[in-house]
Design a protein around this motif. Structure first.
Motif, PDB file in Angstrom:
ATOM      1  N   MET A   1     -12.215  -3.084  -9.377  1.00  0.00           N
ATOM      2  CA  MET A   1     -11.808  -2.358  -8.198  1.00  0.00           C
ATOM      3  C   MET A   1     -10.351  -1.932  -8.351  1.00  0.00           C
ATOM      4  O   MET A   1      -9.551  -2.672  -8.919  1.00  0.00           O
ATOM      5  N   PRO A   2     -10.004  -0.780  -7.814  1.00  0.00           N
ATOM      6  CA  PRO A   2      -8.602  -0.336  -7.867  1.00  0.00           C
ATOM      7  C   PRO A   2      -7.679  -1.330  -7.160  1.00  0.00           C
ATOM      8  O   PRO A   2      -8.076  -2.013  -6.220  1.00  0.00           O
ATOM      9  N   ARG A   3      -6.438  -1.364  -7.600  1.00  0.00           N
ATOM     10  CA  ARG A   3      -5.483  -2.342  -7.077  1.00  0.00           C
ATOM     11  C   ARG A   3      -5.216  -2.146  -5.594  1.00  0.00           C
ATOM     12  O   ARG A   3      -5.020  -3.120  -4.866  1.00  0.00           O
ATOM     13  N   PHE A   4      -5.212  -0.891  -5.123  1.00  0.00           N
ATOM     14  CA  PHE A   4      -4.918  -0.683  -3.706  1.00  0.00           C
ATOM     15  C   PHE A   4      -6.055  -1.218  -2.828  1.00  0.00           C
ATOM     16  O   PHE A   4      -5.809  -1.676  -1.710  1.00  0.00           O
ATOM     17  N   ILE A   5      -7.287  -1.181  -3.331  1.00  0.00           N
ATOM     18  CA  ILE A   5      -8.411  -1.743  -2.561  1.00  0.00           C
ATOM     19  C   ILE A   5      -8.319  -3.271  -2.553  1.00  0.00           C
ATOM     20  O   ILE A   5      -8.524  -3.903  -1.516  1.00  0.00           O
ATOM     21  N   VAL A   6      -7.996  -3.854  -3.696  1.00  0.00           N
ATOM     22  CA  VAL A   6      -7.817  -5.311  -3.760  1.00  0.00           C
ATOM     23  C   VAL A   6      -6.679  -5.726  -2.825  1.00  0.00           C
ATOM     24  O   VAL A   6      -6.785  -6.717  -2.085  1.00  0.00           O
ATOM     25  N   GLY A   7      -5.601  -4.963  -2.817  1.00  0.00           N
ATOM     26  CA  GLY A   7      -4.483  -5.252  -1.913  1.00  0.00           C
ATOM     27  C   GLY A   7      -4.880  -5.110  -0.457  1.00  0.00           C
ATOM     28  O   GLY A   7      -4.504  -5.931   0.388  1.00  0.00           O
ATOM     29  N   TYR A   8      -5.647  -4.066  -0.165  1.00  0.00           N
ATOM     30  CA  TYR A   8      -6.137  -3.849   1.203  1.00  0.00           C
ATOM     31  C   TYR A   8      -6.968  -5.046   1.667  1.00  0.00           C
ATOM     32  O   TYR A   8      -6.769  -5.561   2.767  1.00  0.00           O
ATOM     33  N   VAL A   9      -7.896  -5.489   0.815  1.00  0.00           N
ATOM     34  CA  VAL A   9      -8.767  -6.618   1.170  1.00  0.00           C
ATOM     35  C   VAL A   9      -7.931  -7.868   1.419  1.00  0.00           C
ATOM     36  O   VAL A   9      -8.148  -8.586   2.407  1.00  0.00           O
TER      37      VAL A   9
END
Length: 168
Positions: free
Chosen positions: A1-9
């Motif tokens: 998963m892209p880093r911004f999605i991991v960060g969002y989660v």
């Protein structure tokens, strides 16, 4: 998963975990209000504000704790077949059904914002003897709907990561 999605989660999960843990103490707020109501009715003059205050506290307790319940998987699920499915099949099913939840929460948020704006514009008050303004509890409901929407998107991302065989 892209880093911004991991960060969002991670950010959404952390925020909703903290708010949910804080809202657990809302039960004690409701108990205190209802205890005061009982005491005042027995020994003093009954308070006008206790019933509605307890209702408002209960709304905040449930609505603001809703995102945490979604995060924990504590929401109601008909578990006729689900428990026997593989993790991948559960992720497919959850990813599909969470889209309905996102739609439903979007409709609730739209109606909540409209109702809150109306309440602010016309200084809407309750029709009881206490007559509190209604916009604060309506705003709390909108905040809760936003938190649940954010958590539902987080759960969708986790399901997609599960389907891809990744961690999120």
């Amino acid at each position: 998963m892209p880093r911004f999605i991991v960060g969002y989660v991670r950010v959404v999960d952390a925020i909703n975990r903290r708010i949910g843990r804080l809202m657990m103490y809302g039960l004690f707020v409701m108990m205190a209000i209802l205890l005061w109501s009982s005491i005042s009715k027995t020994f003093f003059m009954p308070s006008l504000w206790t019933l509605e205050s307890a209702q408002f506290a209960m709304v905040a307790y449930y609505i603001l704790g809703g995102a945490y319940a979604i995060q924990l998987g504590a929401n109601v699920r008909m578990d006729l077949f689900y428990h026997s499915w593989s993790l991948r099949r559960k992720a497919w099913f959850d990813a599909f059904t969470i889209l309905f939840m996102i739609f439903f929460l979007g409709v609730l948020l739209y109606g909540g914002v409209e109702s809150t704006l109306y309440s602010l514009e016309y200084n809407q008050r309750s029709r009881t003897a206490w007559r509190p303004y209604l916009w604060p509890i309506k705003a709390v409901m909108c905040i809760g709907f936003v938190l649940m929407l954010l958590q539902a998107l987080s759960e969708l991302f986790k399901d997609v990561a599960q389907l891809r065989g990744e961690e999120c």
